[in-house]
Design a protein around this motif. Sequence first.
Motif, PDB file in Angstrom:
ATOM      1  N   VAL A 106       0.859  -1.186   0.000  1.00 54.49           N
ATOM      2  CA  VAL A 106       0.000   0.000   0.000  1.00 54.49           C
ATOM      3  C   VAL A 106       0.892   1.232   0.000  1.00 54.49           C
ATOM      4  O   VAL A 106       1.870   1.289   0.751  1.00 54.49           O
ATOM      5  N   ALA A 107       0.576   2.197  -0.844  1.00 52.70           N
ATOM      6  CA  ALA A 107       1.294   3.468  -0.861  1.00 52.70           C
ATOM      7  C   ALA A 107       0.248   4.568  -0.791  1.00 52.70           C
ATOM      8  O   ALA A 107      -0.354   4.934  -1.804  1.00 52.70           O
ATOM      9  N   SER A 108       0.011   5.080   0.411  1.00 50.25           N
ATOM     10  CA  SER A 108      -1.079   6.027   0.648  1.00 50.25           C
ATOM     11  C   SER A 108      -0.578   7.276   1.337  1.00 50.25           C
ATOM     12  O   SER A 108       0.326   7.214   2.176  1.00 50.25           O
ATOM     13  N   SER A 109      -1.199   8.404   1.024  1.00 47.05           N
ATOM     14  CA  SER A 109      -0.862   9.649   1.709  1.00 47.05           C
ATOM     15  C   SER A 109      -1.333   9.650   3.153  1.00 47.05           C
ATOM     16  O   SER A 109      -0.907  10.500   3.943  1.00 47.05           O
ATOM     17  N   SER A 110      -2.209   8.731   3.511  1.00 46.98           N
ATOM     18  CA  SER A 110      -2.701   8.647   4.880  1.00 46.98           C
ATOM     19  C   SER A 110      -1.601   8.226   5.839  1.00 46.98           C
ATOM     20  O   SER A 110      -0.544   7.733   5.423  1.00 46.98           O
ATOM     21  N   GLY A 130       3.956  -4.714   2.695  1.00 45.20           N
ATOM     22  CA  GLY A 130       4.485  -3.425   3.129  1.00 45.20           C
ATOM     23  C   GLY A 130       3.435  -2.348   3.060  1.00 45.20           C
ATOM     24  O   GLY A 130       2.442  -2.469   2.329  1.00 45.20           O
ATOM     25  N   ARG A 131       3.636  -1.287   3.865  1.00 46.53           N
ATOM     26  CA  ARG A 131       2.764  -0.124   3.843  1.00 46.53           C
ATOM     27  C   ARG A 131       3.655   1.105   3.814  1.00 46.53           C
ATOM     28  O   ARG A 131       4.480   1.288   4.713  1.00 46.53           O
ATOM     29  N   ILE A 132       3.478   1.950   2.828  1.00 47.52           N
ATOM     30  CA  ILE A 132       4.223   3.198   2.740  1.00 47.52           C
ATOM     31  C   ILE A 132       3.234   4.337   2.905  1.00 47.52           C
ATOM     32  O   ILE A 132       2.227   4.405   2.212  1.00 47.52           O
ATOM     33  N   SER A 133       3.526   5.212   3.852  1.00 46.69           N
ATOM     34  CA  SER A 133       2.663   6.345   4.165  1.00 46.69           C
ATOM     35  C   SER A 133       3.286   7.631   3.637  1.00 46.69           C
ATOM     36  O   SER A 133       4.498   7.702   3.368  1.00 46.69           O
ATOM     37  N   VAL A 153      10.558  -1.021  -1.678  1.00 43.09           N
ATOM     38  CA  VAL A 153      10.070  -1.996  -0.693  1.00 43.09           C
ATOM     39  C   VAL A 153       9.774  -3.333  -1.368  1.00 43.09           C
ATOM     40  O   VAL A 153      10.041  -4.401  -0.800  1.00 43.09           O
ATOM     41  N   LEU A 154       9.250  -3.284  -2.580  1.00 45.42           N
ATOM     42  CA  LEU A 154       8.993  -4.505  -3.325  1.00 45.42           C
ATOM     43  C   LEU A 154      10.274  -5.135  -3.867  1.00 45.42           C
ATOM     44  O   LEU A 154      10.272  -6.298  -4.278  1.00 45.42           O
ATOM     45  N   GLY A 155      11.361  -4.368  -3.893  1.00 44.94           N
ATOM     46  CA  GLY A 155      12.612  -4.862  -4.445  1.00 44.94           C
ATOM     47  C   GLY A 155      12.587  -4.952  -5.956  1.00 44.94           C
ATOM     48  O   GLY A 155      13.263  -5.807  -6.546  1.00 44.94           O
ATOM     49  N   LEU A 156      11.829  -4.046  -6.585  1.00 44.97           N
ATOM     50  CA  LEU A 156      11.643  -4.087  -8.025  1.00 44.97           C
ATOM     51  C   LEU A 156      11.916  -2.728  -8.645  1.00 44.97           C
ATOM     52  O   LEU A 156      11.710  -1.694  -8.003  1.00 44.97           O
ATOM     53  N   PRO A 157      12.341  -2.688  -9.916  1.00 45.80           N
ATOM     54  CA  PRO A 157      12.394  -1.403 -10.619  1.00 45.80           C
ATOM     55  C   PRO A 157      10.980  -0.904 -10.845  1.00 45.80           C
ATOM     56  O   PRO A 157      10.052  -1.718 -11.020  1.00 45.80           O
TER      57      PRO A 157
END
Length: 217
Positions: A106-110, A130-133, A153-157
Amino acid sequence: MIRGVIFDMDGLMFDTERIWTTLWAPALEQLGQPAPTDDFVAGARGLAGENMLHYLAKHYPAVDPQLLLDTVNGIGKTALANGAPAKPGLYELLEYLDQAGLPRVVASSSSHETIDRYLRIAGIERYFSGRISGQDVQYSKPNPAIFLKAAQVLGLPPQDCLVLEDSFNGVRAGHASGAVTVMVPDLAQPDAEIRQLYNACCRDLLEVRDLLKAGRL
């Protein structure tokens, strides 16, 4: 080739945006400010971080923008204490991605607290590694920082990641990151600019699943 999926949250996974649009009026009334116009409410959609603060300062210069934002967030935390309805196709898409072995974040501005609460109430924590805020990056969307962080975080390009977004700024950020970007519109339909930036536009998350199944993303 898509090897990982990055989910926005508000308006994409959960039907929260309709609720948030109703919170400006009571927050502004609480602070003794004029009621918001429809244009103000529409313009605030998809804004976060410094972009939101600049927007609030421009439209309500008599009040501290951080105080206004904190007031709205406080009302919103109460209104959404029990989470929000999942958007159509969320569970089906997550189950498909899980079976396909595609990792998800998740990649959220929250805030982290909000992200964790929504996922826990919906019972979908296990689907995300993973969660990215917005708290984790210096710049908010449309800057691609949050999606670049998610790819790390995913380990990907980034080009091997699928970004799922509902907002204009989210689509701008996904495109700028270099990821495959799919829009699932919520309250606003794409305009001419946005149609040039995404790889596909889907009516709901079930259609995203179907495109992935068909190898069309």
